[in-house]
Design a protein around this motif. Structure first.
Motif, PDB file in Angstrom:
ATOM      1  N   MET A  89     -13.196  14.882  14.575  1.00  0.00           N
ATOM      2  CA  MET A  89     -12.666  13.522  14.398  1.00  0.00           C
ATOM      3  C   MET A  89     -11.731  13.504  13.191  1.00  0.00           C
ATOM      4  SD  MET A  89     -12.814  10.283  15.502  1.00  0.00           S
ATOM      5  CE  MET A  89     -14.366  10.047  16.391  1.00  0.00           C
ATOM      6  N   ARG A  90     -10.487  13.086  13.400  1.00  0.00           N
ATOM      7  CA  ARG A  90      -9.520  12.993  12.306  1.00  0.00           C
ATOM      8  C   ARG A  90      -9.621  11.597  11.683  1.00  0.00           C
ATOM      9  NH1 ARG A  90      -3.949  15.277  14.730  1.00  0.00           N
ATOM     10  NH2 ARG A  90      -3.526  15.874  12.565  1.00  0.00           N
ATOM     11  N   ARG A  91      -9.339  11.541  10.378  1.00  0.00           N
ATOM     12  CA  ARG A  91      -9.577  10.307   9.628  1.00  0.00           C
ATOM     13  C   ARG A  91      -8.286   9.782   9.012  1.00  0.00           C
ATOM     14  NH1 ARG A  91     -14.117  13.682   6.570  1.00  0.00           N
ATOM     15  NH2 ARG A  91     -12.202  14.911   6.452  1.00  0.00           N
ATOM     16  N   LEU A  92      -7.928   8.558   9.407  1.00  0.00           N
ATOM     17  CA  LEU A  92      -6.815   7.849   8.788  1.00  0.00           C
ATOM     18  C   LEU A  92      -7.399   6.764   7.897  1.00  0.00           C
ATOM     19  CD1 LEU A  92      -3.860   6.906   8.392  1.00  0.00           C
ATOM     20  CD2 LEU A  92      -4.122   5.554  10.490  1.00  0.00           C
ATOM     21  N   LEU A  93      -7.043   6.804   6.614  1.00  0.00           N
ATOM     22  CA  LEU A  93      -7.549   5.835   5.649  1.00  0.00           C
ATOM     23  C   LEU A  93      -6.369   5.025   5.118  1.00  0.00           C
ATOM     24  CD1 LEU A  93      -9.938   4.735   3.966  1.00  0.00           C
ATOM     25  CD2 LEU A  93      -9.467   6.543   2.292  1.00  0.00           C
ATOM     26  N   VAL A  94      -6.462   3.711   5.249  1.00  0.00           N
ATOM     27  CA  VAL A  94      -5.410   2.800   4.796  1.00  0.00           C
ATOM     28  C   VAL A  94      -5.963   1.973   3.639  1.00  0.00           C
ATOM     29  CG1 VAL A  94      -3.890   0.888   5.429  1.00  0.00           C
ATOM     30  CG2 VAL A  94      -4.372   2.716   7.084  1.00  0.00           C
ATOM     31  N   LEU A  95      -5.244   1.939   2.535  1.00  0.00           N
ATOM     32  CA  LEU A  95      -5.666   1.175   1.364  1.00  0.00           C
ATOM     33  C   LEU A  95      -4.881  -0.128   1.321  1.00  0.00           C
ATOM     34  CD1 LEU A  95      -5.787   4.062  -1.290  1.00  0.00           C
ATOM     35  CD2 LEU A  95      -7.566   3.308   0.314  1.00  0.00           C
ATOM     36  N   GLY A  96      -5.574  -1.235   1.540  1.00  0.00           N
ATOM     37  CA  GLY A  96      -4.942  -2.546   1.534  1.00  0.00           C
ATOM     38  C   GLY A  96      -4.813  -3.131   2.918  1.00  0.00           C
ATOM     39  N   ALA A  97      -5.305  -4.370   3.093  1.00  0.00           N
ATOM     40  CA  ALA A  97      -5.191  -5.076   4.376  1.00  0.00           C
ATOM     41  C   ALA A  97      -4.314  -6.310   4.218  1.00  0.00           C
ATOM     42  CB  ALA A  97      -6.573  -5.459   4.899  1.00  0.00           C
ATOM     43  N   GLY A  98      -3.212  -6.142   3.482  1.00  0.00           N
ATOM     44  CA  GLY A  98      -2.203  -7.182   3.439  1.00  0.00           C
ATOM     45  C   GLY A  98      -1.318  -7.069   4.676  1.00  0.00           C
ATOM     46  N   THR A  99      -0.062  -7.455   4.546  1.00  0.00           N
ATOM     47  CA  THR A  99       0.831  -7.430   5.708  1.00  0.00           C
ATOM     48  C   THR A  99       0.999  -6.014   6.247  1.00  0.00           C
ATOM     49  OG1 THR A  99       2.020  -9.325   4.784  1.00  0.00           O
ATOM     50  CG2 THR A  99       3.091  -8.119   6.557  1.00  0.00           C
ATOM     51  N   ALA A 100       1.371  -5.072   5.382  1.00  0.00           N
ATOM     52  CA  ALA A 100       1.638  -3.698   5.835  1.00  0.00           C
ATOM     53  C   ALA A 100       0.377  -3.032   6.368  1.00  0.00           C
ATOM     54  CB  ALA A 100       2.236  -2.882   4.700  1.00  0.00           C
ATOM     55  N   GLY A 101      -0.714  -3.106   5.607  1.00  0.00           N
ATOM     56  CA  GLY A 101      -1.940  -2.431   6.025  1.00  0.00           C
ATOM     57  C   GLY A 101      -2.491  -2.969   7.325  1.00  0.00           C
ATOM     58  N   THR A 102      -2.467  -4.285   7.488  1.00  0.00           N
ATOM     59  CA  THR A 102      -2.988  -4.888   8.722  1.00  0.00           C
ATOM     60  C   THR A 102      -2.128  -4.507   9.926  1.00  0.00           C
ATOM     61  OG1 THR A 102      -3.908  -6.753   7.483  1.00  0.00           O
ATOM     62  CG2 THR A 102      -3.587  -7.071   9.839  1.00  0.00           C
ATOM     63  N   MET A 103      -0.812  -4.568   9.777  1.00  0.00           N
ATOM     64  CA  MET A 103       0.068  -4.180  10.869  1.00  0.00           C
ATOM     65  C   MET A 103      -0.151  -2.723  11.275  1.00  0.00           C
ATOM     66  SD  MET A 103       3.796  -5.881  10.134  1.00  0.00           S
ATOM     67  CE  MET A 103       4.428  -5.046  11.590  1.00  0.00           C
ATOM     68  N   VAL A 104      -0.275  -1.852  10.288  1.00  0.00           N
ATOM     69  CA  VAL A 104      -0.397  -0.419  10.571  1.00  0.00           C
ATOM     70  C   VAL A 104      -1.670  -0.104  11.343  1.00  0.00           C
ATOM     71  CG1 VAL A 104      -0.851   1.808   9.472  1.00  0.00           C
ATOM     72  CG2 VAL A 104       1.101   0.448   8.762  1.00  0.00           C
ATOM     73  N   VAL A 105      -2.808  -0.612  10.874  1.00  0.00           N
ATOM     74  CA  VAL A 105      -4.059  -0.268  11.568  1.00  0.00           C
ATOM     75  C   VAL A 105      -4.085  -0.885  12.962  1.00  0.00           C
ATOM     76  CG1 VAL A 105      -5.348   0.085   9.428  1.00  0.00           C
ATOM     77  CG2 VAL A 105      -5.390  -2.178  10.517  1.00  0.00           C
ATOM     78  N   ASN A 106      -3.545  -2.092  13.104  1.00  0.00           N
ATOM     79  CA  ASN A 106      -3.550  -2.729  14.423  1.00  0.00           C
ATOM     80  C   ASN A 106      -2.635  -2.003  15.403  1.00  0.00           C
ATOM     81  OD1 ASN A 106      -5.397  -4.623  13.562  1.00  0.00           O
ATOM     82  ND2 ASN A 106      -3.892  -6.237  13.222  1.00  0.00           N
ATOM     83  N   LYS A 107      -1.478  -1.564  14.942  1.00  0.00           N
ATOM     84  CA  LYS A 107      -0.573  -0.835  15.829  1.00  0.00           C
ATOM     85  C   LYS A 107      -1.103   0.569  16.153  1.00  0.00           C
ATOM     86  CE  LYS A 107       3.921  -3.015  15.039  1.00  0.00           C
ATOM     87  NZ  LYS A 107       4.299  -3.078  16.460  1.00  0.00           N
ATOM     88  N   LEU A 108      -1.586   1.276  15.125  1.00  0.00           N
ATOM     89  CA  LEU A 108      -2.031   2.649  15.357  1.00  0.00           C
ATOM     90  C   LEU A 108      -3.338   2.709  16.144  1.00  0.00           C
ATOM     91  CD1 LEU A 108      -1.072   4.510  12.068  1.00  0.00           C
ATOM     92  CD2 LEU A 108      -0.093   4.806  14.350  1.00  0.00           C
ATOM     93  N   ARG A 109      -4.152   1.653  16.082  1.00  0.00           N
ATOM     94  CA  ARG A 109      -5.379   1.669  16.881  1.00  0.00           C
ATOM     95  C   ARG A 109      -5.054   1.773  18.373  1.00  0.00           C
ATOM     96  NH1 ARG A 109      -9.908   3.762  15.956  1.00  0.00           N
ATOM     97  NH2 ARG A 109      -8.621   5.069  17.290  1.00  0.00           N
ATOM     98  N   HIS A 110      -3.892   1.246  18.755  1.00  0.00           N
ATOM     99  CA  HIS A 110      -3.479   1.317  20.163  1.00  0.00           C
ATOM    100  C   HIS A 110      -2.755   2.618  20.492  1.00  0.00           C
ATOM    101  CE1 HIS A 110      -4.687  -2.826  20.817  1.00  0.00           C
ATOM    102  NE2 HIS A 110      -3.946  -3.219  19.808  1.00  0.00           N
ATOM    103  N   ARG A 111      -2.375   3.383  19.463  1.00  0.00           N
ATOM    104  CA  ARG A 111      -1.615   4.608  19.700  1.00  0.00           C
ATOM    105  C   ARG A 111      -2.450   5.871  19.515  1.00  0.00           C
ATOM    106  NH1 ARG A 111       3.931   4.085  18.977  1.00  0.00           N
ATOM    107  NH2 ARG A 111       3.977   6.264  19.679  1.00  0.00           N
ATOM    108  N   LEU A 112      -3.541   5.774  18.780  1.00  0.00           N
ATOM    109  CA  LEU A 112      -4.363   6.952  18.476  1.00  0.00           C
ATOM    110  C   LEU A 112      -5.681   6.870  19.248  1.00  0.00           C
ATOM    111  CD1 LEU A 112      -3.826   7.090  14.592  1.00  0.00           C
ATOM    112  CD2 LEU A 112      -2.566   8.362  16.360  1.00  0.00           C
ATOM    113  N   ALA A 113      -6.020   7.915  19.950  1.00  0.00           N
ATOM    114  CA  ALA A 113      -7.224   7.929  20.786  1.00  0.00           C
ATOM    115  C   ALA A 113      -8.476   7.710  19.949  1.00  0.00           C
ATOM    116  CB  ALA A 113      -7.318   9.250  21.542  1.00  0.00           C
TER     117      ALA A 113
END
Length: 413
Positions: free
Chosen positions: A1-25
């Protein structure tokens, strides 16, 4: 299992995790975001709080429901990034390993960095900010009771979040006092470290003429050294007195960035301005205001850069070259008062120019031109932010800036 860690759930952090959740298995990737606040704030709305355009509840929502299912949300403060062994230490002692790290903790106003700004009990009594939720609400009360005197809108130094916001505040203040029938009793001063109203010549000339038309005095090239009681003092010893000061303090990235050896003197992470990959690292990125890219620290930059970043990240994690290149695209509505606004659209290489956006010659938005449609576009963006931008849904706007519909003004006599 590969691990992506995002620091901050402001505009950038929220957009990134929401978009990548649909792109990464999900079977291959664990996505985690670390955020200390359980409330997400719509920061462009802070500008409107002092003037009663928005109510406080319109600019905030709980953080949790904004994060996609399948993304782990950890409430915590980051203490340090240990790049040597790919882990992040939280202030409560927890250690979070990562394979890839995205720093998206933005910038915050730091009035403590200007001598005298926090002295004498004047902070949020006579000296106010509007780049924070609490500051904007306190300023609303101050404006309501302000009946005469000199109001100074002041920028400490660049870069700052949304560099047109101080101009917008000055324009809105002019309209606000006119509507109250007291504009003749208020002197408005705009003190900026820039040589003019804006960083780019065409927009600076246009915005500067708007300040002149509204009889707002511009104190340019003003680099504040200290605050002495009710006076701003610059490094060249010029003085600007005030009865009410609306200041934009120095904007700095998070302190943990400095502790981790990842930042410059402002705690901003140096990155490749086209890919957002942190310089000197192969698995660390910085997005949004947290990076040092030479463009506007605005929500539009986050949106356009994240569009490029997501495709690049998928390729990078798969061992393929990152072929996407962010061009610094930014656009910002500039409120000018009386239900009108301008729109500016630019990138690393092209300054804001007149024209129409997003459809050439059709618009509906007007570039560098005051219009009611621009004002309504700015107000409508709040709905877009909560319902389209943050969830990571596609917006039918190109990530890269286009010259279509723009024209270069003629110069000369």
């Amino acid at each position: 299992m590969r691990r992506l860690l995002v620091l901050g759930a402001g505009t950038a952090g929220t957009m990134v995790v929401n978009k990548l959740r649909h792109r990464l298995a999900r079977s291959d990737w664990q996505i985690t975001v670390v955020e200390p606040n359980d409330t997400h704030y719509y920061q462009p709305g802070y500008l409107f709080l002092p003037f009663g355009v928005y109510s406080p509840e319109q600019v905030l929502k709980p953080t949790g429901p904004l994060i996609s299912d399948g993304v782990e949300l950890i409430c915590g403060e980051v203490d340090q990034v240990m790049t040597s062994d790919n882990r992040v230490l939280l202030s409560d002692g927890r250690s979070l390993p990562y394979d890839y790290l995205v720093i998206a903790t933005g910038v915050t106003p730091r009035p403590d960095q200007t001598p005298g700004m926090l002295d004498g009990g004047q902070w949020r009594e006579r000296i106010f900010d509007f780049y924070t939720y609490d500051g904007a609400l306190a300023l609303a009360n101050a404006l309501d009771s302000f009946d005469e005197g000199r109001l100074v809108v002041h920028i400490t130094d660049m870069p700052i979040k949304c560099p047109v916001a101080p101009l917008e505040f000055a324009f809105l203040a002019d309209a606000y006092f006119r509507q109250r029938g007291m504009r003749d009793r208020v002197e408005l001063v705009y003190a900026t470290p820039l040589p003019g109203a804006f960083t780019k010549p065409v927009a600076s000339a246009r915005l500067g003429s708007m300040l002149d038309d509204r009889k707002i005095t511009v104190e340019s090239d003003f680099l504040v050294e200290r605050v002495d009681d009710t006076t701003l003092v610059s490094y060249d010893e010029r003085e600007v007195g005030f009865d009410l000061l609306v200041t934009v303090p120095l904007n700095m990235g998070a302190d943990y960035v400095a502790r981790s050896g990842l930042g410059n003197e402002l705690n901003l992470v140096p990155v490749d301005r086209h890919t957002m990959l942190a310089k000197g690292y192969d698995n660390v990125f910085a997005l949004g205001d947290a990076s040092d890219i030479p463009t506007s620290k605005a929500g539009s930059v986050v949106h356009f850069s994240v569009e490029v970043f997501v495709d690049n990240f998928v390729d990078h994690a798969a061992g393929r070259p990152m072929t996407g290149s962010f061009d610094g695209h930014a656009n910002c509505f500039v409120e000018s008062g009386d239900g009108r606004a301008l729109l500016i659209d630019f990138n690393y290489d092209t300054e804001p120019l007149p024209g129409s956006y997003p459809v050439p010659f059709v618009g509906p938005f007007r570039l560098l031109d005051e219009a009611a449609v621009n004002h309504w576009g700015k107000l409508a963006f709040r709905w877009m932010y909560w319902n389209v931008l943050l969830p990571g849904r596609p917006i039918p706007l190109p990530a890269h800036m286009s010259m279509a519909g723009k024209h270069v003004p003629r110069t000369g006599k």
